[in-house]
Enzyme design. Sequence first.
Site, PDB file in Angstrom:
ATOM      1  N   SER A 117       0.610  -1.732   0.603  1.00 42.24           N
ATOM      2  CA  SER A 117       0.234   0.030  -0.279  1.00 42.24           C
ATOM      3  C   SER A 117       0.902   1.401  -0.083  1.00 42.24           C
ATOM      4  CB  SER A 117      -0.352   0.133   0.805  1.00 42.24           C
ATOM      5  OG  SER A 117       0.287  -0.517   2.580  1.00 42.24           O
ATOM      6  N   HIS A 138      -3.378  -3.665  -5.057  1.00 40.73           N
ATOM      7  CA  HIS A 138      -3.999  -2.946  -4.409  1.00 40.73           C
ATOM      8  C   HIS A 138      -5.009  -2.931  -3.432  1.00 40.73           C
ATOM      9  CE1 HIS A 138      -3.982   0.637  -1.404  1.00 40.73           C
ATOM     10  NE2 HIS A 138      -3.863  -0.299  -0.525  1.00 40.73           N
ATOM     11  N   GLU A 150      -6.587  -1.672  -6.657  1.00 43.48           N
ATOM     12  CA  GLU A 150      -5.769  -0.859  -7.188  1.00 43.48           C
ATOM     13  C   GLU A 150      -4.743  -1.356  -8.017  1.00 43.48           C
ATOM     14  OE1 GLU A 150      -5.540   3.172  -5.537  1.00 43.48           O
ATOM     15  OE2 GLU A 150      -4.010   1.340  -4.285  1.00 43.48           O
ATOM     16  N   ASN A 188      -4.981   6.599  -1.734  1.00 41.87           N
ATOM     17  CA  ASN A 188      -4.734   6.892  -0.888  1.00 41.87           C
ATOM     18  C   ASN A 188      -4.156   8.526  -0.878  1.00 41.87           C
ATOM     19  OD1 ASN A 188      -4.686   5.358   1.776  1.00 41.87           O
ATOM     20  ND2 ASN A 188      -2.918   3.727   1.391  1.00 41.87           N
TER      21      ASN A 188
END
Length: 515
Positions: A117, A138, A150, A188
């Site tokens: 991550s 991810h 992802e 993120n």
Amino acid sequence: MRIRIVGAGAMGRGIAQWAASAGHTVELGDVRAEAVTDAVGFVASMLERAVAKGRMSAADRDASLARLVPLTDPWAAGPDVELVIEAVREDLETKAEVFGKLERALPSSAVFATNTSSLSVTRIAATLQDPSRLAGLHFFNPVPLMRIVEVVPGAATRPEIPAALTELVEGCGHRAVTVADTPGFLVNHAGRGLVTEALALLEESVAGPAAIDRIARDVLGLRMGPFELMDLTGLDVTAAVIDSIWQGFRYEDRLRPSYLTPNRVVAGLHGRKTGQGWYAYGEGTEGPAPEPAVTGDGDRPVFLAPSGSAETAPYADALAGALEAAGVRVERAGEPSAEALVLVPVWGTTVSGAVRSGGLPPERTLGVEVLPAAGRRRVLAVTAATDPAAARDARAVLARAAGDEPYAVTVVRDTAGSVAQRLLSSIVAVGASIAERSLATPADIDLAVTTGLGYPAGPLAWGERIGAARLLELQRALHTTTGDPRHRPTRWVTERADLGLALTDAGTAVDDRWG
């Protein structure tokens, strides 16, 4: 497909449940045999729960468990393994060791995927003899419920691998977004807009955590306010992500961390897991304190000041009509009477600036939010010159409603725009900066944010609700008023406002074929 998962922790067992339930044979291995046993038991309990809730038949549960193969040796030979998903701890040396052993044990045809991550997919791949076989995959926790993944190609990843991983993910019922191998990937990175701006508002003493959270929920329509979210995630985790993304993008002002977080992290104020974060948790204390009661005089008349912006005129008219329907005497023209409260609708500007330019009485002039609220909340802004009694009365006036429950009214300190405008502008700006760097497509940005973060709209679609031209006016006003480069308009928004394009429009791409 036969998939091997290495790492039987929370992420590994979640991925195993997801893949086995979708019909794939899953080998689950870990260096600790007891971790594999625990993971298989956990998956069995989750599938049993699904049966009990009617989401899965008993036959499908049994078939899924039959496809889950515990491995006593994660490095065992596996001539039929087509894909490996690594889900071990976030450490480059550990991941490199795992993939090195797998490279020796498995056929060269097996594709490698890392669930990292925060680490560079390219750096992990560079430790392999054949870096072209590895990409990022991810997942988000809990994997079966967070239906977004992802797909992250490294610099050397073979071009057919991302497409194959996307097909796998979507064949298993999740959505896949292709993301550049950059700090924070997509979800993120995009999530920094809300949190960093909330911390900046707190730094400036515009409002406290509870007030900012209430505005984020009831005006913007977020499921959870930014400080509630930090307490849930853990401030230690959030602060590390903020710092790594800011550093990775070479100290981009828009991603600037707050000076507030390091001391709180050192002090152990991490949130729910430590019992104290932005809020206290535990027996008798859970989250923010109740809002203070409304105590002012709700019968005072109000004067709606012209703001000089066409963007606020419709809001001013709507607010005047709503207040009149609730029995408030509204002065619409001329000068405010001696007893009237003066309300200024703002769009990227300050109440104090309106006081100066309009010659308004500073002690009874206050700002009001112009973004339409997702809930029954209005926001009132006070300046350093505001009479506290006038602020209490204005709160009581704005709480009035015709025939319905009263509005909740949050009082904040005067700032350029407002709390909600600054949060929304930052969310859109960070999303737009991802798009203008071609780190992901506009559609994937919005999909990832709505699915991965639970926002009511993706940043670009949300900005489009405002309109590119209106959003550009807001960002220019914020930048001009504050002088802070974090508010500078993005090229993405500026160009689309100039050209009359939607913020969700990818536009014309340029590549080598153009000559």
